[in-house]
Motif scaffolding. Sequence first.
Motif, PDB file in Angstrom:
ATOM      1  N   SER A 121      36.879   5.016  -6.111  1.00 42.67           N
ATOM      2  CA  SER A 121      38.143   4.804  -6.816  1.00 42.67           C
ATOM      3  C   SER A 121      39.205   5.845  -6.488  1.00 42.67           C
ATOM      4  O   SER A 121      40.305   5.786  -7.023  1.00 42.67           O
ATOM      5  CB  SER A 121      37.887   4.795  -8.328  1.00 42.67           C
ATOM      6  OG  SER A 121      37.361   6.045  -8.713  1.00 42.67           O
ATOM      7  N   THR A 122      38.879   6.793  -5.625  1.00 39.59           N
ATOM      8  CA  THR A 122      39.837   7.818  -5.216  1.00 39.59           C
ATOM      9  C   THR A 122      39.838   7.884  -3.691  1.00 39.59           C
ATOM     10  O   THR A 122      39.119   7.144  -3.030  1.00 39.59           O
ATOM     11  CB  THR A 122      39.444   9.210  -5.773  1.00 39.59           C
ATOM     12  OG1 THR A 122      38.219   9.625  -5.160  1.00 39.59           O
ATOM     13  CG2 THR A 122      39.283   9.187  -7.290  1.00 39.59           C
ATOM     14  N   CYS A 145      31.382   8.112  -5.162  1.00 41.18           N
ATOM     15  CA  CYS A 145      31.348   7.132  -6.251  1.00 41.18           C
ATOM     16  C   CYS A 145      30.462   7.710  -7.344  1.00 41.18           C
ATOM     17  O   CYS A 145      29.676   8.640  -7.107  1.00 41.18           O
ATOM     18  CB  CYS A 145      30.818   5.786  -5.761  1.00 41.18           C
ATOM     19  SG  CYS A 145      29.065   5.766  -5.313  1.00 41.18           S
ATOM     20  N   ILE A 192      36.924  12.808 -12.868  1.00 35.15           N
ATOM     21  CA  ILE A 192      38.123  12.361 -12.142  1.00 35.15           C
ATOM     22  C   ILE A 192      37.922  10.939 -11.615  1.00 35.15           C
ATOM     23  O   ILE A 192      38.816  10.090 -11.729  1.00 35.15           O
ATOM     24  CB  ILE A 192      38.451  13.326 -10.988  1.00 35.15           C
ATOM     25  CG1 ILE A 192      38.900  14.675 -11.544  1.00 35.15           C
ATOM     26  CG2 ILE A 192      39.506  12.732 -10.051  1.00 35.15           C
ATOM     27  CD1 ILE A 192      38.938  15.798 -10.520  1.00 35.15           C
ATOM     28  N   ILE A 193      36.761  10.670 -11.061  1.00 33.76           N
ATOM     29  CA  ILE A 193      36.483   9.332 -10.519  1.00 33.76           C
ATOM     30  C   ILE A 193      36.504   8.308 -11.643  1.00 33.76           C
ATOM     31  O   ILE A 193      37.107   7.230 -11.506  1.00 33.76           O
ATOM     32  CB  ILE A 193      35.138   9.325  -9.769  1.00 33.76           C
ATOM     33  CG1 ILE A 193      35.238  10.201  -8.511  1.00 33.76           C
ATOM     34  CG2 ILE A 193      34.726   7.906  -9.400  1.00 33.76           C
ATOM     35  CD1 ILE A 193      33.905  10.503  -7.852  1.00 33.76           C
ATOM     36  N   ARG A 194      35.870   8.616 -12.771  1.00 32.54           N
ATOM     37  CA  ARG A 194      35.843   7.677 -13.896  1.00 32.54           C
ATOM     38  C   ARG A 194      37.248   7.417 -14.417  1.00 32.54           C
ATOM     39  O   ARG A 194      37.622   6.266 -14.694  1.00 32.54           O
ATOM     40  CB  ARG A 194      34.954   8.209 -15.025  1.00 32.54           C
ATOM     41  CG  ARG A 194      34.957   7.345 -16.283  1.00 32.54           C
ATOM     42  CD  ARG A 194      34.401   5.936 -16.026  1.00 32.54           C
ATOM     43  NE  ARG A 194      34.583   5.054 -17.152  1.00 32.54           N
ATOM     44  CZ  ARG A 194      33.617   4.709 -17.999  1.00 32.54           C
ATOM     45  NH1 ARG A 194      32.406   5.200 -17.858  1.00 32.54           N
ATOM     46  NH2 ARG A 194      33.878   3.875 -18.990  1.00 32.54           N
ATOM     47  N   GLU A 195      38.043   8.457 -14.543  1.00 32.06           N
ATOM     48  CA  GLU A 195      39.406   8.274 -15.032  1.00 32.06           C
ATOM     49  C   GLU A 195      40.191   7.341 -14.121  1.00 32.06           C
ATOM     50  O   GLU A 195      40.991   6.530 -14.586  1.00 32.06           O
ATOM     51  CB  GLU A 195      40.108   9.611 -15.173  1.00 32.06           C
ATOM     52  CG  GLU A 195      41.464   9.500 -15.852  1.00 32.06           C
ATOM     53  CD  GLU A 195      42.123  10.834 -16.115  1.00 32.06           C
ATOM     54  OE1 GLU A 195      43.257  10.819 -16.628  1.00 32.06           O
ATOM     55  OE2 GLU A 195      41.531  11.881 -15.806  1.00 32.06           O
ATOM     56  N   SER A 196      39.947   7.420 -12.834  1.00 30.08           N
ATOM     57  CA  SER A 196      40.679   6.569 -11.893  1.00 30.08           C
ATOM     58  C   SER A 196      40.164   5.109 -11.925  1.00 30.08           C
ATOM     59  O   SER A 196      40.862   4.209 -11.476  1.00 30.08           O
ATOM     60  CB  SER A 196      40.614   7.119 -10.474  1.00 30.08           C
ATOM     61  OG  SER A 196      39.305   7.065  -9.969  1.00 30.08           O
ATOM     62  N   ILE A 197      38.977   4.881 -12.475  1.00 25.12           N
ATOM     63  CA  ILE A 197      38.445   3.509 -12.605  1.00 25.12           C
ATOM     64  C   ILE A 197      39.081   2.800 -13.781  1.00 25.12           C
ATOM     65  O   ILE A 197      39.600   1.698 -13.660  1.00 25.12           O
ATOM     66  CB  ILE A 197      36.901   3.526 -12.749  1.00 25.12           C
ATOM     67  CG1 ILE A 197      36.258   3.943 -11.425  1.00 25.12           C
ATOM     68  CG2 ILE A 197      36.372   2.151 -13.179  1.00 25.12           C
ATOM     69  CD1 ILE A 197      34.763   4.174 -11.507  1.00 25.12           C
ATOM     70  N   ASP A 198      39.034   3.457 -14.974  1.00 25.47           N
ATOM     71  CA  ASP A 198      39.503   2.749 -16.166  1.00 25.47           C
ATOM     72  C   ASP A 198      40.217   3.636 -17.187  1.00 25.47           C
ATOM     73  O   ASP A 198      40.450   3.233 -18.318  1.00 25.47           O
ATOM     74  CB  ASP A 198      38.345   2.014 -16.839  1.00 25.47           C
ATOM     75  CG  ASP A 198      37.255   2.939 -17.356  1.00 25.47           C
ATOM     76  OD1 ASP A 198      37.408   4.178 -17.252  1.00 25.47           O
ATOM     77  OD2 ASP A 198      36.234   2.418 -17.843  1.00 25.47           O
ATOM     78  N   GLY A 199      40.536   4.849 -16.791  1.00 19.51           N
ATOM     79  CA  GLY A 199      41.257   5.743 -17.682  1.00 19.51           C
ATOM     80  C   GLY A 199      40.382   6.529 -18.638  1.00 19.51           C
ATOM     81  O   GLY A 199      40.886   7.411 -19.351  1.00 19.51           O
ATOM     82  N   LYS A 224      37.853   9.301 -20.090  1.00 23.80           N
ATOM     83  CA  LYS A 224      37.673  10.721 -19.789  1.00 23.80           C
ATOM     84  C   LYS A 224      36.479  11.242 -20.581  1.00 23.80           C
ATOM     85  O   LYS A 224      36.213  10.781 -21.690  1.00 23.80           O
ATOM     86  CB  LYS A 224      38.901  11.521 -20.195  1.00 23.80           C
ATOM     87  CG  LYS A 224      40.174  11.121 -19.522  1.00 23.80           C
ATOM     88  CD  LYS A 224      41.333  11.930 -20.094  1.00 23.80           C
ATOM     89  CE  LYS A 224      42.648  11.378 -19.596  1.00 23.80           C
ATOM     90  NZ  LYS A 224      43.773  12.058 -20.218  1.00 23.80           N
TER      91      LYS A 224
END
Length: 168
Positions: free
Chosen positions: A42-43, A48, A156-163, A165
């Motif tokens: 996602s970045t 992943c 950071i990766i999770r935040e870029s998937i669905d916001g 945190k």
Amino acid sequence: MTTSERVLTGERADLLQSLGLHRGFLRHTVRGLTDAQAAARSTASELCLGGLIKHVTLVEHRWARFMAGGAEAMESEPVDWAGMFRMTADDTLTDLLARYAETAARTDELIATLDLDTVHPLPEAPWFEPGAGWSVRRTALHVIAETAQHAGHADIIRESIDGAKTMG
């Protein structure tokens, strides 16, 4: 007697509490995700979330082997360095988390029982000073640092998937 049946205090309790905290942050980043989401890049990075879980599991497993038997034990199993960062079609997030939990239990048992002052020579690698060694204590601290660093990457990766945190 397993670690969960023992009452640990002092340094061992502190090491296990810190490691458990950072493992929890890492596991939190994949809560509620599908396998496809866990495998998604996602970045701009190649990383992943499932691959990070896989990597941290393997790294912790190898350092646990080091704690128990030194560099020879650590290096006695082959490693797919590139593949450890990716989820394959055969990987599921559930299975990756189960392997992580098994590895964590083994590491916790070692930290609870081994002599923390036992030193093993480090394996030969360009990033280690030639002839250097690490104690079981130092190795546990390294596993904590590695886990914390990758929990941050995962956040950071999770935040870029669905916001979502880990904190906040």
